[in-house]
Design an enzyme around this catalytic site. Structure first.
Site, mmCIF file in Angstrom:
data_model
loop_
_atom_site.group_PDB
_atom_site.id
_atom_site.type_symbol
_atom_site.label_atom_id
_atom_site.label_comp_id
_atom_site.label_asym_id
_atom_site.label_seq_id
_atom_site.Cartn_x
_atom_site.Cartn_y
_atom_site.Cartn_z
ATOM 1 N N GLU A 104 0.655 -1.356 -0.051
ATOM 2 C CA GLU A 104 -0.053 -0.009 -0.263
ATOM 3 C C GLU A 104 0.934 1.304 0.129
ATOM 4 O OE1 GLU A 104 -2.562 1.358 -0.566
ATOM 5 O OE2 GLU A 104 -4.385 0.666 0.682
ATOM 6 N N ASP A 105 0.165 2.429 -0.645
ATOM 7 C CA ASP A 105 0.880 3.623 -0.656
ATOM 8 C C ASP A 105 1.090 4.260 1.019
ATOM 9 O OD1 ASP A 105 -1.605 4.221 -1.072
ATOM 10 O OD2 ASP A 105 -1.303 5.351 -2.379
ATOM 11 N N ASP A 148 -4.631 5.387 5.919
ATOM 12 C CA ASP A 148 -5.031 6.837 6.725
ATOM 13 C C ASP A 148 -6.158 6.211 7.621
ATOM 14 O OD1 ASP A 148 -5.729 9.388 6.837
ATOM 15 O OD2 ASP A 148 -6.820 9.469 5.013
ATOM 16 N N PHE A 180 -1.510 16.001 4.393
ATOM 17 C CA PHE A 180 -1.972 15.346 3.193
ATOM 18 C C PHE A 180 -0.718 15.483 2.326
ATOM 19 C CE2 PHE A 180 -3.661 14.881 -1.050
ATOM 20 C CZ PHE A 180 -4.607 13.793 -0.696
ATOM 21 N N ARG A 230 1.917 12.763 -8.722
ATOM 22 C CA ARG A 230 2.432 11.450 -8.532
ATOM 23 C C ARG A 230 3.789 11.223 -9.136
ATOM 24 N NH1 ARG A 230 -1.985 7.981 -7.560
ATOM 25 N NH2 ARG A 230 -3.902 8.558 -8.672
HETATM 26 P P1 IMP Z 1 -8.057 4.967 3.815
HETATM 27 O O1 IMP Z 1 -8.975 4.095 3.430
HETATM 28 O O2 IMP Z 1 -8.439 6.322 4.455
HETATM 29 O O3 IMP Z 1 -6.951 4.441 4.994
HETATM 30 O O4 IMP Z 1 -7.310 5.863 2.697
HETATM 31 C C1 IMP Z 1 -6.258 5.049 2.238
HETATM 32 C C2 IMP Z 1 -6.117 5.626 0.623
HETATM 33 O O5 IMP Z 1 -6.515 6.795 0.796
HETATM 34 C C3 IMP Z 1 -4.780 5.370 0.400
HETATM 35 O O6 IMP Z 1 -4.397 4.321 -0.276
HETATM 36 C C4 IMP Z 1 -4.368 6.717 -0.527
HETATM 37 O O7 IMP Z 1 -4.756 6.133 -1.980
HETATM 38 C C5 IMP Z 1 -5.479 7.707 -0.024
HETATM 39 N N1 IMP Z 1 -4.911 8.484 0.791
HETATM 40 C C6 IMP Z 1 -4.801 8.818 2.325
HETATM 41 N N2 IMP Z 1 -3.940 9.742 2.576
HETATM 42 C C7 IMP Z 1 -3.401 10.365 1.396
HETATM 43 C C8 IMP Z 1 -2.434 11.576 1.758
HETATM 44 O O8 IMP Z 1 -2.001 11.847 2.303
HETATM 45 N N3 IMP Z 1 -2.217 11.782 0.261
HETATM 46 C C9 IMP Z 1 -2.642 11.167 -1.035
HETATM 47 N N4 IMP Z 1 -3.299 9.956 -0.921
HETATM 48 C C10 IMP Z 1 -3.955 9.713 0.487
HETATM 49 MG MG MG Z 2 -4.170 3.657 -2.165
#
Ligand code: IMP
Ligand code: MG
Length: 171
Positions: free
Chosen positions: A96-97, A100, A149, A162
């Site tokens: 995963e990147d 959050d 962010f 990106r």
């Molecule tokens: P979650 O479901 O809230 O954990 O979100 C995960 C996804 O939201 C990640 O895989 C990212 O694609 C995107 N995301 C969350 N935080 C950021 C950020 O700070 N920058 C860019 N994308 C984010």
């Molecule tokens: Mg992602």
């Protein structure tokens, strides 16, 4: 292009990704690993990590989306699926990147677990622990970051940034 404040420079990312690749190799050794890259955000991370991984590796892709702008919607959509034959009885690592709120990871973990992998681990480049809304943790993490962010090295803001070689914050 807006001004971006550097948070993690390319050299630092490179070093940490190599460390993670070695940690994973020590874990799996001669056993083959199926790495799942979650598109699009983890694509740079996955490519770099796999080039540094010394063991037998396969690469698969999954695409999910949840984000609209800077806000997580909590609703996960699967845009590109994976077939069970690539997962069943294999050692699987989801790349995963960023984690959050945790909704995406929870979804992904459930989706892959249902295909009966031999083992399943999660490796994320970035983790915003204090943002968590559901109880889930990655097994391996590159960097823990504050509630910011971030963009670059695969991460986007409305599909932009990106291609930055570093991770930064839009000013
Ligand atoms: P979650 O479901 O809230 O954990 O979100 C995960 C996804 O939201 C990640 O895989 C990212 O694609 C995107 N995301 C969350 N935080 C950021 C950020 O700070 N920058 C860019 N994308 C984010
Ligand atoms: Mg992602």
């Amino acid at each position: 292009m807006s001004k971006i404040k550097k948070l993690i420079v390319a050299k630092e990312i490179d070093k940490r990704v190599k460390e993670l690749a070695d940690v994973l190799y020590n874990e799996y050794g001669d056993e083959e690993v199926v790495f799942i890259c979650t598109l699009k955000g983890a694509v740079f991370f996955a490519c770099d990590l796999l080039k540094k991984y010394n063991g037998d590796a396969r690469l698969e892709f999954l695409r999910v989306s949840s984000y609209k702008g800077k806000e997580s919607t909590g609703k996960i959509e699967l845009n590109l699926s994976i077939s069970k034959e690539n997962i069943e009885n294999n050692n699987v690592i989801i790349l995963e990147d960023i984690v959050d709120t945790g909704h995406t990871l929870k979804f992904l973990k459930g989706y892959i677990s249902d295909m009966n992998p031999k083992s399943l681990k999660i490796c994320t480049l970035l983790d915003k622990k204090m943002r968590r809304e559901v109880e889930i943790e990655a097994d391996y993490c590159g960097f823990e970051i504050d509630d910011l962010f971030v963009v670059g090295y695969g991460l986007d803001y409305n599909q932009k940034y990106r291609n930055l070689p570093y991770i930064g914050v839009i000013e």
